[in-house]
Write a protein that holds these residues in place. Structure first.
Motif, PDB file in Angstrom:
ATOM      1  N   ALA A   1       0.843  -1.207   0.000  1.00  0.00           N
ATOM      2  CA  ALA A   1       0.000   0.000   0.000  1.00  0.00           C
ATOM      3  C   ALA A   1       0.875   1.252   0.000  1.00  0.00           C
ATOM      4  CB  ALA A   1      -0.915  -0.015   1.221  1.00  0.00           C
ATOM      5  N   GLU A   2       1.864   1.246   0.877  1.00  0.00           N
ATOM      6  CA  GLU A   2       2.763   2.391   1.002  1.00  0.00           C
ATOM      7  C   GLU A   2       3.456   2.710  -0.327  1.00  0.00           C
ATOM      8  OE1 GLU A   2       4.826   1.650   4.887  1.00  0.00           O
ATOM      9  OE2 GLU A   2       6.500   2.422   3.666  1.00  0.00           O
ATOM     10  N   ILE A   3       4.012   1.661  -0.905  1.00  0.00           N
ATOM     11  CA  ILE A   3       4.790   1.844  -2.136  1.00  0.00           C
ATOM     12  C   ILE A   3       3.902   2.316  -3.283  1.00  0.00           C
ATOM     13  CG2 ILE A   3       6.077   0.579  -3.915  1.00  0.00           C
ATOM     14  CD1 ILE A   3       7.080  -1.247  -1.552  1.00  0.00           C
ATOM     15  N   LEU A   4       2.746   1.671  -3.416  1.00  0.00           N
ATOM     16  CA  LEU A   4       1.859   2.022  -4.523  1.00  0.00           C
ATOM     17  C   LEU A   4       1.323   3.436  -4.356  1.00  0.00           C
ATOM     18  CD1 LEU A   4      -0.008  -1.391  -4.897  1.00  0.00           C
ATOM     19  CD2 LEU A   4       1.671  -0.408  -6.468  1.00  0.00           C
ATOM     20  N   GLN A   5       0.948   3.786  -3.104  1.00  0.00           N
ATOM     21  CA  GLN A   5       0.385   5.117  -2.894  1.00  0.00           C
ATOM     22  C   GLN A   5       1.438   6.196  -3.108  1.00  0.00           C
ATOM     23  OE1 GLN A   5      -1.473   4.353   0.827  1.00  0.00           O
ATOM     24  NE2 GLN A   5      -3.390   3.714  -0.165  1.00  0.00           N
ATOM     25  N   SER A   6       2.645   5.959  -2.624  1.00  0.00           N
ATOM     26  CA  SER A   6       3.671   6.999  -2.795  1.00  0.00           C
ATOM     27  C   SER A   6       4.035   7.172  -4.270  1.00  0.00           C
ATOM     28  CB  SER A   6       4.912   6.676  -1.960  1.00  0.00           C
ATOM     29  OG  SER A   6       5.555   5.546  -2.519  1.00  0.00           O
ATOM     30  N   GLY A   7       3.811   6.130  -5.052  1.00  0.00           N
ATOM     31  CA  GLY A   7       4.070   6.253  -6.489  1.00  0.00           C
ATOM     32  C   GLY A   7       2.840   6.677  -7.272  1.00  0.00           C
ATOM     33  N   HIS A   8       1.768   7.015  -6.559  1.00  0.00           N
ATOM     34  CA  HIS A   8       0.498   7.411  -7.197  1.00  0.00           C
ATOM     35  C   HIS A   8       0.026   6.358  -8.187  1.00  0.00           C
ATOM     36  CE1 HIS A   8       1.089  11.238  -5.269  1.00  0.00           C
ATOM     37  NE2 HIS A   8       2.295  11.297  -5.815  1.00  0.00           N
ATOM     38  N   ARG A   9       0.156   5.111  -7.802  1.00  0.00           N
ATOM     39  CA  ARG A   9      -0.333   4.043  -8.674  1.00  0.00           C
ATOM     40  C   ARG A   9      -1.601   3.484  -8.062  1.00  0.00           C
ATOM     41  NH1 ARG A   9       4.303   3.681 -11.868  1.00  0.00           N
ATOM     42  NH2 ARG A   9       6.196   4.063 -10.654  1.00  0.00           N
ATOM     43  N   GLN A  10      -2.690   3.668  -8.772  1.00  0.00           N
ATOM     44  CA  GLN A  10      -4.013   3.346  -8.249  1.00  0.00           C
ATOM     45  C   GLN A  10      -4.581   2.064  -8.836  1.00  0.00           C
ATOM     46  OE1 GLN A  10      -6.204   4.797  -6.025  1.00  0.00           O
ATOM     47  NE2 GLN A  10      -4.425   5.958  -5.328  1.00  0.00           N
ATOM     48  N   ARG A  11      -4.579   2.012 -10.133  1.00  0.00           N
ATOM     49  CA  ARG A  11      -5.254   0.906 -10.824  1.00  0.00           C
ATOM     50  C   ARG A  11      -4.248  -0.209 -11.070  1.00  0.00           C
ATOM     51  NH1 ARG A  11      -9.365   1.590 -14.094  1.00  0.00           N
ATOM     52  NH2 ARG A  11      -8.178   0.942 -15.908  1.00  0.00           N
ATOM     53  N   ILE A  12      -4.300  -1.200 -10.186  1.00  0.00           N
ATOM     54  CA  ILE A  12      -3.302  -2.261 -10.216  1.00  0.00           C
ATOM     55  C   ILE A  12      -3.961  -3.596 -10.570  1.00  0.00           C
ATOM     56  CG2 ILE A  12      -1.556  -3.501  -8.877  1.00  0.00           C
ATOM     57  CD1 ILE A  12      -0.859  -0.566  -9.280  1.00  0.00           C
ATOM     58  N   VAL A  13      -3.449  -4.214 -11.608  1.00  0.00           N
ATOM     59  CA  VAL A  13      -3.955  -5.528 -12.017  1.00  0.00           C
ATOM     60  C   VAL A  13      -3.334  -6.602 -11.127  1.00  0.00           C
ATOM     61  CG1 VAL A  13      -3.949  -7.234 -13.878  1.00  0.00           C
ATOM     62  CG2 VAL A  13      -4.256  -4.821 -14.401  1.00  0.00           C
ATOM     63  N   VAL A  14      -4.128  -7.592 -10.766  1.00  0.00           N
ATOM     64  CA  VAL A  14      -3.577  -8.735 -10.032  1.00  0.00           C
ATOM     65  C   VAL A  14      -4.068 -10.028 -10.667  1.00  0.00           C
ATOM     66  CG1 VAL A  14      -3.237  -7.671  -7.787  1.00  0.00           C
ATOM     67  CG2 VAL A  14      -5.494  -8.571  -8.378  1.00  0.00           C
ATOM     68  N   PRO A  15      -3.188 -11.031 -10.732  1.00  0.00           N
ATOM     69  CA  PRO A  15      -3.660 -12.337 -11.198  1.00  0.00           C
ATOM     70  C   PRO A  15      -4.652 -12.899 -10.184  1.00  0.00           C
ATOM     71  CG  PRO A  15      -1.364 -12.445 -10.478  1.00  0.00           C
ATOM     72  CD  PRO A  15      -1.751 -11.008 -10.437  1.00  0.00           C
ATOM     73  N   ASP A  16      -5.531 -13.717 -10.685  1.00  0.00           N
ATOM     74  CA  ASP A  16      -6.601 -14.282  -9.867  1.00  0.00           C
ATOM     75  C   ASP A  16      -6.117 -14.909  -8.570  1.00  0.00           C
ATOM     76  OD1 ASP A  16      -8.952 -13.696 -10.872  1.00  0.00           O
ATOM     77  OD2 ASP A  16      -9.380 -15.665 -11.790  1.00  0.00           O
ATOM     78  N   GLY A  17      -4.994 -15.598  -8.659  1.00  0.00           N
ATOM     79  CA  GLY A  17      -4.547 -16.366  -7.500  1.00  0.00           C
ATOM     80  C   GLY A  17      -3.656 -15.598  -6.545  1.00  0.00           C
ATOM     81  N   LEU A  18      -3.520 -14.277  -6.717  1.00  0.00           N
ATOM     82  CA  LEU A  18      -2.674 -13.530  -5.786  1.00  0.00           C
ATOM     83  C   LEU A  18      -3.370 -13.523  -4.422  1.00  0.00           C
ATOM     84  CD1 LEU A  18       0.020 -11.703  -6.093  1.00  0.00           C
ATOM     85  CD2 LEU A  18      -1.563  -9.847  -5.551  1.00  0.00           C
ATOM     86  N   PRO A  19      -2.702 -13.987  -3.364  1.00  0.00           N
ATOM     87  CA  PRO A  19      -3.361 -14.097  -2.056  1.00  0.00           C
ATOM     88  C   PRO A  19      -4.050 -12.782  -1.668  1.00  0.00           C
ATOM     89  CG  PRO A  19      -1.159 -15.056  -1.971  1.00  0.00           C
ATOM     90  CD  PRO A  19      -1.306 -14.427  -3.326  1.00  0.00           C
ATOM     91  N   THR A  20      -5.269 -12.880  -1.230  1.00  0.00           N
ATOM     92  CA  THR A  20      -6.001 -11.649  -0.870  1.00  0.00           C
ATOM     93  C   THR A  20      -5.319 -10.938   0.295  1.00  0.00           C
ATOM     94  OG1 THR A  20      -7.519 -13.174   0.222  1.00  0.00           O
ATOM     95  CG2 THR A  20      -8.320 -12.082  -1.766  1.00  0.00           C
ATOM     96  N   ALA A  21      -4.649 -11.710   1.146  1.00  0.00           N
ATOM     97  CA  ALA A  21      -3.955 -11.094   2.287  1.00  0.00           C
ATOM     98  C   ALA A  21      -2.842 -10.147   1.839  1.00  0.00           C
ATOM     99  CB  ALA A  21      -3.372 -12.180   3.186  1.00  0.00           C
ATOM    100  N   TRP A  22      -2.381 -10.300   0.608  1.00  0.00           N
ATOM    101  CA  TRP A  22      -1.308  -9.425   0.102  1.00  0.00           C
ATOM    102  C   TRP A  22      -1.856  -8.096  -0.425  1.00  0.00           C
ATOM    103  CZ3 TRP A  22       2.401 -12.799  -3.448  1.00  0.00           C
ATOM    104  CH2 TRP A  22       2.961 -13.848  -2.668  1.00  0.00           C
ATOM    105  N   ARG A  23      -3.166  -8.050  -0.654  1.00  0.00           N
ATOM    106  CA  ARG A  23      -3.720  -6.861  -1.308  1.00  0.00           C
ATOM    107  C   ARG A  23      -4.241  -5.885  -0.261  1.00  0.00           C
ATOM    108  NH1 ARG A  23      -7.769  -9.912  -5.590  1.00  0.00           N
ATOM    109  NH2 ARG A  23      -6.438 -11.731  -5.921  1.00  0.00           N
ATOM    110  N   PRO A  24      -3.600  -4.758  -0.099  1.00  0.00           N
ATOM    111  CA  PRO A  24      -4.109  -3.795   0.878  1.00  0.00           C
ATOM    112  C   PRO A  24      -5.476  -3.255   0.457  1.00  0.00           C
ATOM    113  CG  PRO A  24      -2.345  -2.846  -0.457  1.00  0.00           C
ATOM    114  CD  PRO A  24      -2.404  -4.297  -0.794  1.00  0.00           C
TER     115      PRO A  24
END
Ligand code: SF4
Lengths: 484, 219
Positions: free
Chosen positions: B81-104
């Motif tokens: 979350a920190e890294i994506l927000q500081s880079g102003h990256r909002q719309r992030i694609v994730v593969p279906d199987g990416l653990p939900t616990a990893w997604r802020p």
């Protein structure tokens, strides 16, 4: 903006002028020579540093040579195994005996999918068979997507190196080509800006064109895998975005096992670009459900390769993994650049591959386009003894001449055979070279052996920088230089 | 077999497949035989401790201008979350199987539901797992499993946030090949895409993602 695709004809060994004549012209081009020196120096420096740090380098070369030799030794079995596995994974395998057939097979597939345009990954094999011109004649536009190939295509130019094909162009020249053909008059000559322009220009094509053509670095018999090694990501674009993908691959590109890549993927990038690993490698077999092209074809191309295989000494040429290291190391190539070789394969590898693919009927001057200094053998990651093959091919050239001109060449032939023997049996290469020089003196005393070629007499030695078998070889010179 | 024999007898009627195979057999009539054994005297194992290997991997990635964050497994979502927000990256694609616990929470995650290439071309980035890391060359290897997604996911977006466990990092390429599944597709990436085609000047980011951040998970 009206974009004209020039599709320059591929260099054709059948019609190209003999090497010394072509080299003489290119040697006058100081800009060309500066560009080539700069590029080959850079790669050589990077390569040397990475080879130095790799303590097991010679063991990797031994393994690489054995892998490639074994692949050729049981080539039919490995190709059949590849075909079986690749087709089991949903791909289709075609066999082409020659260039014309490979082009026709590709065109038939394109027609089946109503393709008027294709995107292409840099492939020396498709250049060898003149595929872009063939497609253009049949109203299919081929877009090269490798940056260097794009520069050449838009500039109506030809490749001069197998890894960095546009190394003879500098930034101002690239700027001019891009500004003109992309309609960007204000473009700067900063490589960053030029690359960005290419990215923009190509992205639209990647997203739109539904058919792609590629080559392959390796086919894997064991898994039916296709391996593509690249830097820019244009390869991955072409491998994943289109619906139909056609790979044109020389039959010699097969390797027995998946794990053989653990050797070749260490030696290839270090030799080719001086990197520990190039940015991208893709390995896959057939059609991957839900991922990438739905139609995947491999066209296995002979086009003279089985002829090369027949020659007990010449066949090692087919071990080549197209790293270009021999080109960068070659004192002749470094002076003349690639165009003088009149073939898509330039430098030492071109000097041995092209005449053999042409059945010694064309490109006969190429085996002479070398000082036999041995630098190419030393850097070759699969240990192709290029000087040995060169000497052998010189003898074959003389042989052919002899059939026509009776015994005129007896003496020359004896000299060649002697040198071939020296190269084949010698364990210490420097010693062989000194001997070769002696041999040359003996032979030259009778009749200058390298002067017999039509168009070659005299002109070769007029070119100051290029003397056959110099008194001091490149390697000796280099060692001297390092010491001082 | 009968057909093949006929074709050989009939010569010109042979298919190119038969013709090429026959030419090979002829050319190899003296050479072919028991497979040559491959001298494998090169380094096949690691020479370093796990810590050294991970440190080398980190250094190599940094040489490629990637940013590496060493974290613990319970920190993945927060650091992402920190890294994506500081880079102003909002719309992030994730593969279906990416653990939900990893997604802020609070980010516009776009699961890859057969997304079109135009959508993928327009997102801010992609977040995936990985199969392996190779320290010597700073390579990350994907085998496109559920947490890594199809190949195009990590190609079209300009930014890649990659999660890799320290235990997935090996030192040498032979160790990597010993672990890879030869039946699955493989993508190696070693730094951002690059070209040196113009005057040997290295320019990064030709077609693939230009920016790579790596979450290196150490437990
Ligand atoms: S002959 Fe050897 S050095 Fe030359 S391109 Fe082929 S593999 Fe590389």
């Amino acid at each position: 903006m009206n974009l004209v695709q020039l599709n320059p004809p591929s260099p054709d060994p059948k019609t190209a002028p003999p090497f010394p004549a072509a080299a003489k012209i290119d040697l006058r081009d100081t800009q060309l020579r500066r560009n080539i020196a700069r590029a080959t120096d850079t790669i050589q420096r990077k390569r040397a540093a990475l080879v130095e740090e790799k303590k097991d380098w010679q063991a990797l070369r031994d393994a690489g040579a054995a892998i490639r030799r074994e692949a050729l030794r049981n080539l039919d079995g490995y190709l059949l195994q590849f075909e079986d596995r690749f087709q089991a994974a949903g791909g289709t395998v075609h066999w082409a005996a020659n260039a014309a057939e490979a082009n026709r097979v590709a065109l038939d597939i394109l027609r089946e999918h109503d393709a008027r345009e294709v995107i292409k990954i840099k492939s020396m094999t498709t250049a060898e068979i003149g595929m872009n011109e063939y497609l253009a004649q049949h109203n299919v536009t081929a877009h090269e997507t490798d940056l260097a190939e794009l520069i050449l295509q838009l500039g109506g130019d030809q490749p001069s190196h197998i890894v960095v094909p546009a190394l003879h162009k500098n930034r101002q020249q690239v700027r001019e080509i891009f500004a003109r053909s992309m309609g960007l008059p204000g473009l700067s000559d900063d490589p960053e800006a030029l690359t960005a322009a290419a990215r923009q220009y190509l992205r639209e094509k990647f997203l739109r064109v539904k058919t792609a053509i590629c080559g392959a670095n390796f086919l894997i018999a064991e898994t039916g895998g296709v391996t593509i090694v690249e830097s820019e990501g244009n390869g991955r674009m072409c491998l994943t975005l289109p619906e139909t993908l056609i790979a044109i691959v020389g039959i010699e590109k097969v390797i027995p096992r998946f794990a053989d890549l653990e050797v070749l993927l260490q030696t290839l990038p270090r030799s080719a670009t001086g990197e520990r690993m190039n940015p991208y490698n893709s390995i896959w077999s057939g059609v991957i459900p839900g991922d990438g092209p739905k139609n995947m074809h491999v066209v296995l191309l002979d086009n003279g390769r089985t002829r090369v295989l027949r020659d007990g000494i010449g066949r090692q040429t087919l071990q080549c993994i197209r790293c270009g290291a021999c080109q960068n190391a070659c004192p002749v190539y470094r002076q003349t650049g690639g165009h003088a070789y009149g073939s898509v394969y330039a430098g030492p590898i071109g000097a041995i591959l092209t005449p053999q693919l042409e059945d010694m009927r064309h490109a006969q001057s190429l085996p002479y386009a070398s000082s036999l200094c041995g630098a190419c053998y030393e850097v070759c990651p699969v240990k192709i003894n290029i000087p040995e093959v060169l000497v052998h091919l010189r003898a074959r050239v003389v042989d052919r001449g002899r059939r026509k001109l009776a015994s005129l060449f007896d003496q020359e032939r004896a000299g060649m055979m002697m040198m071939a023997a020296i190269f084949a049996s010698s364990r210490r290469y420097e010693a062989a070279q000194r001997l070769a020089r002696t041999a040359q003196r003996t032979v030259r005393h009778g009749d200058a052996w390298y002067h017999w070629l039509p168009g070659m007499a005299g002109r070769w030695t007029e070119t100051r920088d290029l003397a056959p078998l110099p008194q001091e070889t490149f390697r000796e010179w280099w060692q001297q230089r390092r010491r001082s | 077999m009968v057909a093949a024999t006929e074709a050989i007898v009939n010569g010109p009627g042979m298919s190119s497949r038969e013709r090429v195979l026959e030419r090979i057999a002829k050319a190899n009539s003296k050479a072919a035989g028991v497979p040559e054994s491959i001298p494998r005297g090169y380094d096949c194992g690691s020479t370093q401790s796990t810590d050294e290997t991970v440190a080398l991997f980190e250094r190599r990635l940094q040489d490629y201008d990637a940013r590496v964050f060493r974290i613990r497994s319970n920190e993945i979502a927060a650091r992402a979350a920190e890294i994506l927000q500081s880079g102003h990256r909002q719309r992030i694609v994730v593969p279906d199987g990416l653990p939900t616990a990893w997604r802020p929470a609070g980010l516009a995650w776009i699961p890859d539901d057969e997304l079109s290439i135009d959508v993928l071309n327009a997102v801010d980035g992609v977040m995936t797992g990985a199969t392996l890391g190779v320290a010597v060359s700073g390579s990350i290897v994907l085998q496109h499993g559920p947490a890594e997604g199809r190949r195009v996911l990590t190609l079209l977006p300009d930014y890649h946030l990659c999660v890799i466990q320290a235990a997935q990092v090996v030192e040498t390429l032979p160790e990597a090949f010993a672990r890879l599944d030869s039946a699955r597709p493989v993508t190696f990436f070693s730094g951002p895409s690059a070209t040196a085609d113009i005057e040997m000047t290295r320019i990064k980011g030709v077609h693939g993602p230009r920016f790579l951040d790596v979450l290196l998970v150490e437990d």
